[in-house]
Design an enzyme around this catalytic site. Structure first.
Site, mmCIF file in Angstrom:
data_model
loop_
_atom_site.group_PDB
_atom_site.id
_atom_site.type_symbol
_atom_site.label_atom_id
_atom_site.label_comp_id
_atom_site.label_asym_id
_atom_site.label_seq_id
_atom_site.Cartn_x
_atom_site.Cartn_y
_atom_site.Cartn_z
ATOM 1 N N ASN A 118 15.715 -11.173 5.140
ATOM 2 C CA ASN A 118 15.523 -12.343 4.283
ATOM 3 C C ASN A 118 15.924 -12.103 2.835
ATOM 4 O O ASN A 118 16.406 -13.012 2.164
ATOM 5 C CB ASN A 118 14.055 -12.775 4.334
ATOM 6 C CG ASN A 118 13.747 -13.925 3.394
ATOM 7 O OD1 ASN A 118 14.261 -15.022 3.564
ATOM 8 N ND2 ASN A 118 12.916 -13.678 2.381
ATOM 9 N N ASP A 208 10.892 -9.301 9.557
ATOM 10 C CA ASP A 208 9.994 -9.669 8.473
ATOM 11 C C ASP A 208 10.390 -11.027 7.897
ATOM 12 O O ASP A 208 11.573 -11.359 7.792
ATOM 13 C CB ASP A 208 10.071 -8.597 7.382
ATOM 14 C CG ASP A 208 9.133 -8.860 6.229
ATOM 15 O OD1 ASP A 208 7.910 -8.708 6.419
ATOM 16 O OD2 ASP A 208 9.614 -9.220 5.137
ATOM 17 N N HIS A 212 11.174 -17.707 6.608
ATOM 18 C CA HIS A 212 11.884 -17.984 5.361
ATOM 19 C C HIS A 212 13.401 -17.986 5.549
ATOM 20 O O HIS A 212 14.147 -18.061 4.566
ATOM 21 C CB HIS A 212 11.461 -16.977 4.292
ATOM 22 C CG HIS A 212 10.009 -17.089 3.959
ATOM 23 N ND1 HIS A 212 9.511 -18.049 3.111
ATOM 24 C CD2 HIS A 212 8.932 -16.397 4.409
ATOM 25 C CE1 HIS A 212 8.194 -17.929 3.028
ATOM 26 N NE2 HIS A 212 7.823 -16.935 3.811
ATOM 27 N N GLU A 245 8.157 -12.425 12.359
ATOM 28 C CA GLU A 245 6.985 -12.780 11.559
ATOM 29 C C GLU A 245 7.098 -14.239 11.127
ATOM 30 O O GLU A 245 7.889 -14.586 10.264
ATOM 31 C CB GLU A 245 6.868 -11.888 10.327
ATOM 32 C CG GLU A 245 5.603 -12.190 9.531
ATOM 33 C CD GLU A 245 5.630 -11.653 8.114
ATOM 34 O OE1 GLU A 245 4.531 -11.470 7.559
ATOM 35 O OE2 GLU A 245 6.725 -11.442 7.555
ATOM 36 N N ASN A 308 -2.875 -6.756 11.046
ATOM 37 C CA ASN A 308 -1.607 -6.103 10.749
ATOM 38 C C ASN A 308 -1.654 -5.535 9.336
ATOM 39 O O ASN A 308 -2.674 -5.645 8.645
ATOM 40 C CB ASN A 308 -0.418 -7.052 10.977
ATOM 41 C CG ASN A 308 -0.227 -8.068 9.856
ATOM 42 O OD1 ASN A 308 -1.060 -8.207 8.956
ATOM 43 N ND2 ASN A 308 0.874 -8.782 9.899
ATOM 44 N N ARG A 343 -0.043 -5.368 20.299
ATOM 45 C CA ARG A 343 0.237 -4.324 19.310
ATOM 46 C C ARG A 343 -1.073 -3.917 18.657
ATOM 47 O O ARG A 343 -1.869 -4.776 18.269
ATOM 48 C CB ARG A 343 1.203 -4.839 18.242
ATOM 49 C CG ARG A 343 1.564 -3.797 17.166
ATOM 50 C CD ARG A 343 2.423 -4.413 16.066
ATOM 51 N NE ARG A 343 1.677 -5.430 15.329
ATOM 52 C CZ ARG A 343 2.242 -6.354 14.555
ATOM 53 N NH1 ARG A 343 3.555 -6.411 14.443
ATOM 54 N NH2 ARG A 343 1.490 -7.228 13.905
#
Length: 494
Positions: A118, A208, A212, A245, A308, A343
């Site tokens: 990003n 990540d 966005h 994410e 997380n 996870r």
């Protein structure tokens, strides 16, 4: 007619590719990922060989691998401010990374890299220096180590309205310089970076800040990267596992449903609601319909977690290692209930949001040290080494592909259920004891409770439960027991 047929074929190929990106490429019956947050590559390699492989962990999510800006005090978040795609960080260099990937793959533990597509770094006064020695001028959006110039970024703007799609996807997230993923040059550099990691043997990526970036841009990038490297044991034509994410609390303009066909999506509602339940804000009896019944994503599209590296630092419902009894109960439920791609977190101790990982006087990350029971002792928390957690990884392996059955609850905060005829879990989050005969669904025999102890040389170091010919066993979990959970499975039969 030919053009129509060709278009249909292209659509089918694209659909097949995106479905393949939901496959984590686990060995055998393994099915739990651990996030070894901020660990060095050499330490992860050793952990794969000595602990994760033997304990049946399926994979490791590693911290960002590419060169990042150096920030005063070395906070953890400097790893999320890249200045080039050179594989040099405080965790190690490219040679050490490649060695780790090979050694982990050799023992059946897959590697998933946290990748930053990003943005680049945030603002910095003057010339910034990175962990590989590269220089950059973030204020001018100049990153010669890639290289990127101002032409490769969206115009500078601030996100002030999270319901404005333009702001969310084209303005700067907390001041980080926002890349233009529609640019051919930017796409080529991101694809080159991901392909290099694939060549080194990784199994996939945690993307990540995916929300966005426009889903169409990500779709192009994902579909353009290489298949996994067959020299690391992956089958021909295997696609990288992708989990993205996307923070979506249910009222977001940019929603998780825009991304879940491209790969798995981090199910943040899971984390929030499991924290609410085990903190006592919601009765455990309601967890019977856990998963899609709570409005979560379909199981195979949801990357699930109790906490997380971000939200464990926030105040609120989310549980972390600082509430160990509730945290272990929540994790046991997480790994026992048949929902999601699981996870678990492996943290370092922190006193505030910005705390750096354990480091020496030269600001070099230090290796974890262990006591005689295998627990970490020098600033690393290592939840994955808590018996109550690694034992549930074994439980999850033992019951894989079985259905939930025989749910029982007391109308409040005591619950139990079976996983086929292979596993049984009971939880007591009340302020009084759970003591009663319960259906375990297990074959007759004596079983070791893997929460309170371990099965060693045919003997149980903790509680044991005798199961009769009808599957019933007497279950006792005291309100003041060290752990509020009991777990039995067929591989822990005495």
């Amino acid at each position: 007619m030919f053009k129509f047929a060709a278009a249909v074929i292209l659509c089918l190929v694209a659909a097949s590719s995106t479905l393949a990106q939901h496959n984590p490429h686990w060995w055998g019956n393994r099915n739990t990922i651990v996030h070894l947050f901020e660990w060095k590559w050499s330490d992860i390699a050793a952990e794969c060989e000595s602990f994760l492989g033997p304990r049946g962990f399926a994979g490791v999510q590693v911290s960002p691998v590419n060169e990042n800006i150096i920030s005063a005090g070395r906070p953890w978040w400097e790893r999320y401010q890249p200045i080039s795609y050179k594989l040099v960080t405080r965790s190690g260099n490219e040679q050490e990374f490649a060695d780790m990937v090979r050694r982990c793959n050799d023992v059946g533990v897959r590697i998933y890299v946290d990748v930053l597509l990003n943005h680049m770094s945030g603002d910095f006064d003057g010339i910034a220096v990175g962990t590989a020695g590269s220089e950059a001028e973030p204020s001018k959006k100049s990153y010669p180590g890639v290289p990127y110039s101002a032409l490769d970024f969206h115009p500078t703007c601030e996100i002030t309205d999270w319901n404005d799609r333009f702001q969310v996807q084209q303005c700067e997230l907390v001041g980080l310089k926002d890349l233009d993923q529609s640019s051919e040059w930017v796409r080529s550099k991101l694809i080159e970076f991901l392909d290099h990691l694939i060549e080194l043997g990784v199994a996939g990526f945690r993307v990540d800040a995916a929300k966005h970036m426009a889903a169409d841009d990500l779709s192009y990038i994902y579909s353009s990267i290489s298949d996994l490297n067959i020299e690391h044991g992956f089958p021909h034509n295997a696609r990288p596992f992708i989990f993205q994410e996307v923070i979506d609390h249910g009222h977001e303009t940019v929603s998780r449903e825009e991304y879940n066909q491209l790969g798995a999506v981090t199910e943040f509602r899971f984390s929030e609601e499991i924290g609410n339940a085990f903190r006592g804000n919601n009765a455990l009896k309601w967890l019977q319909s856990w998963g899609t019944g709570w409005g979560f994503l379909p199981s195979g599209q949801a990357l699930t977690f109790v906490d997380n590296h971000d939200n464990q630092r926030d105040m609120g419902a989310v549980l972390n290692y600082k509430s160990p009894k509730q945290y272990k109960m929540a994790t046991a439920f997480h790994l026992a209930y048949p929902y999601g791609i699981s996870r678990v977190m492996s943290s370092f101790a922190f006193d505030d949001h910005d705390t750096a990982p354990p480091q020496d006087e030269q600001e070099r990350i230090i290796s974890p040290e262990f006591d005689e029971e295998g627990a970490c002792v020098n600033g690393w928390i290592c939840e994955h080494r808590w018996r109550q957690i690694y034992a549930m990884v074994g439980f999850k392996n033992a019951v894989r592909d079985t259905e939930l059955s025989n749910w029982w609850d007391n109308g409040d905060n005591q619950i139990s259920f079976c996983r086929g005829n292979k596993g049984f879990l009971a939880v007591n989050n009340n302020l009084y004891d759970l003591s009663r005969e319960l259906q375990t669904c297990l074959p007759a025999g004596v079983y070791c409770d893997v929460i309170s102890g371990s099965l060693i040389d045919g003997s149980c170091t903790g509680k044991s439960v005798t199961v009769d010919g009808n599957g019933y066993g007497y279950i006792h979990i005291g309100s003041d027991d060290f752990d509020g959970v009991l777990a039995l499975h067929v591989d822990a039969r005495i």
